[in-house]
Design a protein around this motif. Structure first.
Motif, PDB file in Angstrom:
ATOM      1  N   CYS A   1       0.843  -1.198   0.000  1.00  0.00           N
ATOM      2  CA  CYS A   1       0.000   0.000   0.000  1.00  0.00           C
ATOM      3  C   CYS A   1       0.878   1.248   0.000  1.00  0.00           C
ATOM      4  O   CYS A   1       1.924   1.287   0.664  1.00  0.00           O
ATOM      5  CB  CYS A   1      -0.894   0.036   1.232  1.00  0.00           C
ATOM      6  SG  CYS A   1      -2.502  -0.710   0.961  1.00  0.00           S
TER       7      CYS A   1
ATOM      8  N   CYS B   1      -3.485  -3.519   3.947  1.00  0.00           N
ATOM      9  CA  CYS B   1      -4.389  -2.429   3.578  1.00  0.00           C
ATOM     10  C   CYS B   1      -5.080  -1.830   4.806  1.00  0.00           C
ATOM     11  O   CYS B   1      -5.264  -0.612   4.898  1.00  0.00           O
ATOM     12  CB  CYS B   1      -5.437  -2.924   2.580  1.00  0.00           C
ATOM     13  SG  CYS B   1      -4.757  -3.350   0.957  1.00  0.00           S
TER      14      CYS B   1
ATOM     15  N   ILE C   1      -5.120   6.479  -0.770  1.00  0.00           N
ATOM     16  CA  ILE C   1      -4.381   5.214  -0.632  1.00  0.00           C
ATOM     17  C   ILE C   1      -4.536   4.400  -1.911  1.00  0.00           C
ATOM     18  O   ILE C   1      -5.638   4.249  -2.455  1.00  0.00           O
ATOM     19  CB  ILE C   1      -4.888   4.373   0.559  1.00  0.00           C
ATOM     20  CG1 ILE C   1      -4.973   5.214   1.831  1.00  0.00           C
ATOM     21  CG2 ILE C   1      -3.982   3.164   0.790  1.00  0.00           C
ATOM     22  CD1 ILE C   1      -5.570   4.470   3.017  1.00  0.00           C
TER      23      ILE C   1
ATOM     24  N   TYR D   1      -3.080   0.548  -3.904  1.00  0.00           N
ATOM     25  CA  TYR D   1      -2.618  -0.801  -3.529  1.00  0.00           C
ATOM     26  C   TYR D   1      -2.222  -1.586  -4.774  1.00  0.00           C
ATOM     27  O   TYR D   1      -2.894  -1.524  -5.814  1.00  0.00           O
ATOM     28  CB  TYR D   1      -3.736  -1.536  -2.790  1.00  0.00           C
ATOM     29  CG  TYR D   1      -3.496  -3.010  -2.573  1.00  0.00           C
ATOM     30  CD1 TYR D   1      -2.584  -3.459  -1.632  1.00  0.00           C
ATOM     31  CD2 TYR D   1      -4.171  -3.958  -3.342  1.00  0.00           C
ATOM     32  CE1 TYR D   1      -2.361  -4.816  -1.428  1.00  0.00           C
ATOM     33  CE2 TYR D   1      -3.953  -5.320  -3.148  1.00  0.00           C
ATOM     34  CZ  TYR D   1      -3.050  -5.744  -2.190  1.00  0.00           C
ATOM     35  OH  TYR D   1      -2.824  -7.086  -2.001  1.00  0.00           O
TER      36      TYR D   1
ATOM     37  N   PRO E   1       0.175   1.401  -7.742  1.00  0.00           N
ATOM     38  CA  PRO E   1      -0.478   2.253  -6.738  1.00  0.00           C
ATOM     39  C   PRO E   1      -0.345   3.749  -7.017  1.00  0.00           C
ATOM     40  O   PRO E   1      -1.255   4.520  -6.738  1.00  0.00           O
ATOM     41  CB  PRO E   1       0.234   1.860  -5.436  1.00  0.00           C
ATOM     42  CG  PRO E   1       0.646   0.437  -5.646  1.00  0.00           C
ATOM     43  CD  PRO E   1       1.034   0.371  -7.098  1.00  0.00           C
TER      44      PRO E   1
ATOM     45  N   VAL F   1      -7.872  -1.019  -3.149  1.00  0.00           N
ATOM     46  CA  VAL F   1      -7.803  -1.035  -1.686  1.00  0.00           C
ATOM     47  C   VAL F   1      -9.147  -1.475  -1.104  1.00  0.00           C
ATOM     48  O   VAL F   1      -9.207  -2.317  -0.195  1.00  0.00           O
ATOM     49  CB  VAL F   1      -7.423   0.352  -1.139  1.00  0.00           C
ATOM     50  CG1 VAL F   1      -7.423   0.341   0.397  1.00  0.00           C
ATOM     51  CG2 VAL F   1      -6.056   0.788  -1.662  1.00  0.00           C
TER      52      VAL F   1
END
Length: 552
Positions: free
Chosen positions: A22, A111, A146, A148, A171, A193
């Motif tokens: 992440c 996550c 965020i 991922y 990401p 995410v």
């Protein structure tokens, strides 16, 4: 590890994978107002440093508590990594488990740690300056996104022993949209995410065509937080680590002058957006290609005596930031050097077949150490950096765009073409932009000031010019002397006298070309043989043509 240290010491690039990780992008707003508020206050730089680092300490303590690793200070944002920890793979991380969830997977835990960290960051109240008159409206705020996916870590560069570490992968590409959707105090996650944490979090999908991002509101299960252990650098690795620290910071640390590293300065900032260096795609980045591109750009910046602030991947893509005006890389012609450097970087990237766009802006910035006692970085922060970044995002491919402040500094030496006015984020009014189209050395000579005094030198030079005209012979006149005695003014005066009566060529030594062989003589020969602007193949043909003519 030891293999990484060995690679750095032998000038070899290095890369390794960080699967299912992440990236948290925590974007701070309010730096520009903070800089401006203290720009006219006695001890302003020290006060900016204090308040900036007070706020960053709060944020970094939260990040460390949740096991995150702050990889970069990207301008006014923090790039934080949450990676899988093998030692935790077989543990159960939810202390009060929902009846349908017996155990959480390692990637889900990664996550969730990132989400918990982001929620606590977003919940922080605005940082305000209290007890100082006139500072009531100054505040620092935060919004978070965020992403991922799989990451690749790269150690590249190495020109003059200076290296860069960066993360790249999908990401970052996800974050480009998510961070724009995030507002003050928000935590916005990408669909990648949300797929991992949706069973354990409460959130609301954001509205809008093609929008799949989710605003996370809370985590509905208690999650065990594992605090990161302090990093201890072994003695054997300290020499290698120093190669990632800017030279001026190393010099300041060695001389015990760390308090002098904080300043408010007028600078010119180059922001190179490497649109053709695709490090945010799913496939692995080519470390050799990235290494080659960075080394070439490092060489250009070093040749022009600038400060390479950073090479990184963020929500804008792969970018390089260089600055002119930060000691010891501060000159009276910072704007000119910045534009010249950008033009040369652009030419280099075209030769390497790398699509790119460059933005240059000039103005006041904060230069100094930002962070906490456990994690800090030498940074250049302010609206000028943001303006250069936005120009690079707006500029067409293979183009350099310059703001008006830089144009005013560089137009005596560089020809500029107006490109109209554009609207950029963070500015209420449209800004005028320019595109550099070539160098203007002749313009300086043709429109320079008159010479006052210097009768003896003028008499010798005029006598030499008359002898050339009368005898119809070729002659070279060299003017040498210490810096600042007026050589350029004298050359311009003589050039204006001679150009209408003689076939006259000129060259002026560049301070940025001191280390290059034949830096002035080579340019003179280039002009005399008519090689300017020709391709390498045509240059060779023209040179051989001239050699054959002279032999005959």
């Amino acid at each position: 590890g030891e293999s990484g240290i060995k690679n750095v010491e032998t000038a070899n690039p290095l890369s390794f994978s960080l699967p299912e990780s992440c990236v948290v992008l925590a974007d701070v707003s309010g730096f520009t107002n903070l800089n401006e508020a203290f720009s006219t206050v006695e001890g302003g730089a020290e006060k900016v440093t204090y308040h900036l680092n007070q706020y960053f300490t709060i944020l970094l303590d939260i990040i460390e508590k949740h096991g995150g690793d702050c990889i970069k200070f990207a301008g006014d944002a923090l790039i934080v990594l949450f990676k899988q920890e093998p030692q935790y793979e077989r543990q159960t991380y939810i202390s009060r488990v929902h009846k349908h969830v017996k155990e959480i997977k390692p990637n889900q835990y990664t996550c969730l740690r990132a989400v918990l960290c982001a929620l606590e960051l977003g919940a922080q109240p605005p940082y305000r300056i209290t007890g100082v008159r006139g500072m009531e409206k100054v505040k620092l705020t935060l919004h978070v996104a965020i992403g991922y996916g799989d990451l690749q870590a790269l150690h590249v560069g190495g020109h003059n022993g200076e290296w860069e570490f960066l993360l790249a992968g999908s990401p970052f590409k996800q974050l480009a949209k998510a961070i724009d959707l995030s507002k003050r105090g928000d935590v916005v996650v990408t669909k990648e995410v949300w797929a991992e944490v949706s069973k354990h979090c409460k959130g609301a999908k954001l509205s809008g065509y093609g929008t799949s991002e989710v605003k996370v509101q809370s985590v509905i299960h208690d999650v065990t937080i594992i605090t990161a252990k302090p990093i201890k650098i072994p003695v054997t690795a300290q020499k290698a680590v120093r190669r990632y620290v800017p030279r001026m910071v190393r010099d300041g640390l060695e001389q015990g002058m760390t308090r002098w590293l904080a300043e408010l300065r007028a600078v010119s900032v180059i922001f190179v957006n490497l649109k053709g260096l695709l490090l945010n795609r799913k496939h692995n980045a080519s470390v050799e290609r990235t290494h080659q591109v960075l080394r070439c750009m490092q060489s250009v910046v070093a040749c022009n005596q600038g400060y390479l602030r950073q090479f990184l991947v963020d929500d804008k893509g792969t970018v390089l930031i260089a600055v002119f005006g930060v000691p010891p890389f501060s000159w009276e012609d910072n704007g000119y050097r910045a534009v010249k450097t950008a033009m040369e970087i652009s030419d280099t990237l075209i030769e390497l077949d790398v699509s790119h766009a460059v933005g240059i802006a000039s103005g006041m910035v904060y230069v100094g150490s930002v962070g906490s006692h456990s994690r800090r970085e030498h940074a250049v922060v302010g609206d000028t950096v943001n303006s250069a970044a936005r120009l690079s995002c707006k500029a067409p491919p293979m183009t350099v765009w310059v703001d008006e402040a830089t144009q005013r500094q560089a137009d005596r030496k560089i020809l500029m073409e107006p490109c109209g006015q554009i609207k950029v984020k963070g500015k209420n009014k449209k800004i005028q932009i320019y595109r550099p189209i070539g160098f203007n050395v002749a313009g300086n000579l043709l429109h320079g000031p008159e010479v006052i005094g210097r009768e003896g030198v003028l008499k010798r030079c005029l006598t030499a010019l008359l002898s050339v005209k009368e005898s119809n012979t070729k002659r070279m006149i060299w003017l040498t002397g210490p810096a600042g005695v007026g050589k350029t003014v004298l050359v311009g005066y003589l050039y204006r006298l001679a150009k209408d009566h003689l076939q006259t060529y000129y060259t002026i030594g560049e301070a940025t070309a001191v280390g290059l062989p034949h830096n002035t003589g080579g340019e003179l020969v280039e002009r005399m043989l008519g090689l300017t602007g020709l391709s390498p193949a045509m240059c060779r043909f023209r040179i051989m043509e001239c050699v054959n003519d002279s032999e005959q």
